[in-house]
Write a protein that holds these residues in place. Sequence first.
Motif, PDB file in Angstrom:
ATOM      1  N   PHE A   1      32.331  35.859 -25.086  1.00 50.52           N
ATOM      2  CA  PHE A   1      31.176  36.603 -25.550  1.00 50.52           C
ATOM      3  C   PHE A   1      31.138  36.653 -27.063  1.00 50.52           C
ATOM      4  CE2 PHE A   1      32.138  38.321 -21.374  1.00 50.52           C
ATOM      5  CZ  PHE A   1      30.887  38.351 -20.765  1.00 50.52           C
ATOM      6  N   CYS A   2      29.931  36.745 -27.590  1.00 49.06           N
ATOM      7  CA  CYS A   2      29.764  36.903 -29.029  1.00 49.06           C
ATOM      8  C   CYS A   2      28.535  37.761 -29.269  1.00 49.06           C
ATOM      9  CB  CYS A   2      29.582  35.543 -29.696  1.00 49.06           C
ATOM     10  SG  CYS A   2      29.309  35.627 -31.484  1.00 49.06           S
ATOM     11  N   ASN A   3      28.629  38.660 -30.198  1.00 46.91           N
ATOM     12  CA  ASN A   3      27.479  39.445 -30.630  1.00 46.91           C
ATOM     13  C   ASN A   3      27.375  39.307 -32.129  1.00 46.91           C
ATOM     14  OD1 ASN A   3      26.757  42.834 -31.290  1.00 46.91           O
ATOM     15  ND2 ASN A   3      25.285  41.313 -30.683  1.00 46.91           N
ATOM     16  N   LEU A   4      26.259  38.763 -32.571  1.00 45.06           N
ATOM     17  CA  LEU A   4      26.008  38.600 -33.998  1.00 45.06           C
ATOM     18  C   LEU A   4      24.995  39.647 -34.449  1.00 45.06           C
ATOM     19  CD1 LEU A   4      25.557  34.719 -34.070  1.00 45.06           C
ATOM     20  CD2 LEU A   4      27.602  36.009 -34.738  1.00 45.06           C
TER      21      LEU A   4
ATOM     22  N   VAL B   1      19.351  44.630 -39.019  1.00 43.87           N
ATOM     23  CA  VAL B   1      17.925  44.398 -38.748  1.00 43.87           C
ATOM     24  C   VAL B   1      17.709  43.394 -37.618  1.00 43.87           C
ATOM     25  CG1 VAL B   1      17.159  45.041 -41.066  1.00 43.87           C
ATOM     26  CG2 VAL B   1      17.761  42.658 -40.575  1.00 43.87           C
ATOM     27  N   GLY B   2      18.785  42.894 -37.042  1.00 47.69           N
ATOM     28  CA  GLY B   2      18.658  41.953 -35.942  1.00 47.69           C
ATOM     29  C   GLY B   2      19.984  41.765 -35.247  1.00 47.69           C
ATOM     30  N   THR B   3      19.919  41.309 -33.997  1.00 51.68           N
ATOM     31  CA  THR B   3      21.142  41.057 -33.252  1.00 51.68           C
ATOM     32  C   THR B   3      20.878  40.049 -32.143  1.00 51.68           C
ATOM     33  OG1 THR B   3      22.999  42.098 -32.083  1.00 51.68           O
ATOM     34  CG2 THR B   3      20.813  42.958 -31.599  1.00 51.68           C
ATOM     35  N   THR B   4      21.915  39.351 -31.756  1.00 51.90           N
ATOM     36  CA  THR B   4      21.857  38.483 -30.582  1.00 51.90           C
ATOM     37  C   THR B   4      23.194  38.540 -29.865  1.00 51.90           C
ATOM     38  OG1 THR B   4      21.282  36.283 -29.752  1.00 51.90           O
ATOM     39  CG2 THR B   4      22.519  36.346 -31.800  1.00 51.90           C
ATOM     40  N   PHE B   5      23.116  38.551 -28.535  1.00 49.15           N
ATOM     41  CA  PHE B   5      24.296  38.576 -27.679  1.00 49.15           C
ATOM     42  C   PHE B   5      24.393  37.231 -26.973  1.00 49.15           C
ATOM     43  CE2 PHE B   5      23.284  42.978 -28.248  1.00 49.15           C
ATOM     44  CZ  PHE B   5      24.489  43.654 -28.194  1.00 49.15           C
TER      45      PHE B   5
ATOM     46  N   LYS C   1      30.315  19.526 -17.079  1.00 48.19           N
ATOM     47  CA  LYS C   1      31.314  18.880 -17.924  1.00 48.19           C
ATOM     48  C   LYS C   1      31.647  19.748 -19.128  1.00 48.19           C
ATOM     49  CE  LYS C   1      30.201  14.181 -16.597  1.00 48.19           C
ATOM     50  NZ  LYS C   1      29.789  12.869 -17.029  1.00 48.19           N
ATOM     51  N   LYS C   2      30.641  20.447 -19.658  1.00 48.08           N
ATOM     52  CA  LYS C   2      30.832  21.319 -20.812  1.00 48.08           C
ATOM     53  C   LYS C   2      30.216  22.681 -20.509  1.00 48.08           C
ATOM     54  CE  LYS C   2      30.932  18.081 -24.635  1.00 48.08           C
ATOM     55  NZ  LYS C   2      30.446  17.896 -25.996  1.00 48.08           N
ATOM     56  N   PRO C   3      30.714  23.722 -21.152  1.00 52.88           N
ATOM     57  CA  PRO C   3      30.118  25.041 -20.947  1.00 52.88           C
ATOM     58  C   PRO C   3      28.717  25.117 -21.563  1.00 52.88           C
ATOM     59  CG  PRO C   3      31.849  25.154 -22.607  1.00 52.88           C
ATOM     60  CD  PRO C   3      31.862  23.760 -22.054  1.00 52.88           C
ATOM     61  N   VAL C   4      27.954  26.101 -21.128  1.00 52.31           N
ATOM     62  CA  VAL C   4      26.649  26.410 -21.692  1.00 52.31           C
ATOM     63  C   VAL C   4      26.675  27.862 -22.167  1.00 52.31           C
ATOM     64  CG1 VAL C   4      25.404  24.728 -20.279  1.00 52.31           C
ATOM     65  CG2 VAL C   4      25.657  27.080 -19.462  1.00 52.31           C
ATOM     66  N   THR C   5      25.709  28.212 -22.997  1.00 51.87           N
ATOM     67  CA  THR C   5      25.661  29.568 -23.538  1.00 51.87           C
ATOM     68  C   THR C   5      24.331  30.214 -23.214  1.00 51.87           C
ATOM     69  OG1 THR C   5      27.108  28.919 -25.361  1.00 51.87           O
ATOM     70  CG2 THR C   5      25.861  30.963 -25.628  1.00 51.87           C
ATOM     71  N   GLN C   6      24.409  31.405 -22.672  1.00 48.75           N
ATOM     72  CA  GLN C   6      23.216  32.190 -22.400  1.00 48.75           C
ATOM     73  C   GLN C   6      23.012  33.196 -23.530  1.00 48.75           C
ATOM     74  OE1 GLN C   6      23.444  34.700 -18.935  1.00 48.75           O
ATOM     75  NE2 GLN C   6      21.267  35.197 -19.021  1.00 48.75           N
ATOM     76  N   ILE C   7      21.800  33.256 -24.032  1.00 48.02           N
ATOM     77  CA  ILE C   7      21.421  34.325 -24.954  1.00 48.02           C
ATOM     78  C   ILE C   7      20.999  35.482 -24.049  1.00 48.02           C
ATOM     79  CG2 ILE C   7      19.837  35.084 -26.759  1.00 48.02           C
ATOM     80  CD1 ILE C   7      19.532  32.096 -27.524  1.00 48.02           C
ATOM     81  N   THR C   8      21.821  36.513 -23.978  1.00 47.21           N
ATOM     82  CA  THR C   8      21.528  37.605 -23.062  1.00 47.21           C
ATOM     83  C   THR C   8      20.612  38.643 -23.692  1.00 47.21           C
ATOM     84  OG1 THR C   8      23.541  38.801 -23.684  1.00 47.21           O
ATOM     85  CG2 THR C   8      23.689  37.279 -21.798  1.00 47.21           C
ATOM     86  N   ALA C   9      20.550  38.694 -25.006  1.00 45.75           N
ATOM     87  CA  ALA C   9      19.622  39.575 -25.709  1.00 45.75           C
ATOM     88  C   ALA C   9      19.478  39.083 -27.137  1.00 45.75           C
ATOM     89  CB  ALA C   9      20.127  41.013 -25.711  1.00 45.75           C
ATOM     90  N   MET C  10      18.284  39.234 -27.661  1.00 47.32           N
ATOM     91  CA  MET C  10      18.051  38.930 -29.072  1.00 47.32           C
ATOM     92  C   MET C  10      16.859  39.736 -29.541  1.00 47.32           C
ATOM     93  SD  MET C  10      17.710  35.408 -31.129  1.00 47.32           S
ATOM     94  CE  MET C  10      16.941  35.383 -32.729  1.00 47.32           C
TER      95      MET C  10
ATOM     96  N   TYR D   1      20.505  28.713 -23.500  1.00 41.59           N
ATOM     97  CA  TYR D   1      19.328  29.037 -22.700  1.00 41.59           C
ATOM     98  C   TYR D   1      19.128  30.546 -22.669  1.00 41.59           C
ATOM     99  CZ  TYR D   1      22.100  30.669 -18.768  1.00 41.59           C
ATOM    100  OH  TYR D   1      22.954  31.386 -17.973  1.00 41.59           O
ATOM    101  N   LEU D   2      17.943  30.961 -22.255  1.00 43.41           N
ATOM    102  CA  LEU D   2      17.618  32.372 -22.180  1.00 43.41           C
ATOM    103  C   LEU D   2      16.447  32.573 -21.243  1.00 43.41           C
ATOM    104  CD1 LEU D   2      14.928  33.334 -24.324  1.00 43.41           C
ATOM    105  CD2 LEU D   2      16.390  31.725 -25.542  1.00 43.41           C
ATOM    106  N   SER D   3      16.204  33.814 -20.900  1.00 45.99           N
ATOM    107  CA  SER D   3      15.026  34.200 -20.125  1.00 45.99           C
ATOM    108  C   SER D   3      14.214  35.161 -20.980  1.00 45.99           C
ATOM    109  CB  SER D   3      15.427  34.922 -18.839  1.00 45.99           C
ATOM    110  OG  SER D   3      16.160  34.068 -18.008  1.00 45.99           O
TER     111      SER D   3
END
Length: 150
Positions: free
Chosen positions: A52-55, A64-68, A78-87, A119-121
């Motif tokens: 996990f990472c939160n910037l 003034v901004g954040t993304t998880f 073959k390789k991991p993927v990353t979901q943007i869970t919030a931004m 990716y994100l929803s």
Amino acid sequence: MSSQVLAPTLVIRTSCSDDVNGMLPLMRQLRYPTTPSVLKEHLSMLDNHPLFCNLVAELDGNVVGTTFLKLYQTHDMKKPVTQITAMVVDEEHRGTGIGKRLLREAETWCKQHGSSQMYLSTGDRNMDAKTFYEHLGFICTGYRLSKTLS
């Protein structure tokens, strides 16, 4: 006599549990129900977690901004993927490039962790967000299906 105009300083960094007060208004703008203690607990759990990472985007010392981000890999990848869970970028600072800078830093983190895709929803009513992500190279594919378990 010349006068100097100082531009605001934008810093993108990994969050810490001390960022709670700056992040609470952002979470409310996303309509995420949370309290200071719950958010602090979640941020503490993210500290130094390998998946996990939160910037946060900090403008002159104010968040003034954040993304998880959440990194994952299944048996068929073959390789991991990353979901943007919030931004979110604070409403008063949208359209200034802060979201773009947050995503660039997110991409850097993803690549450093071997991720092959982000990716994100987004909600189907949030066309501004959809347009923002598409402008930065995201492609809208498929539908998201979910089921609430009781």
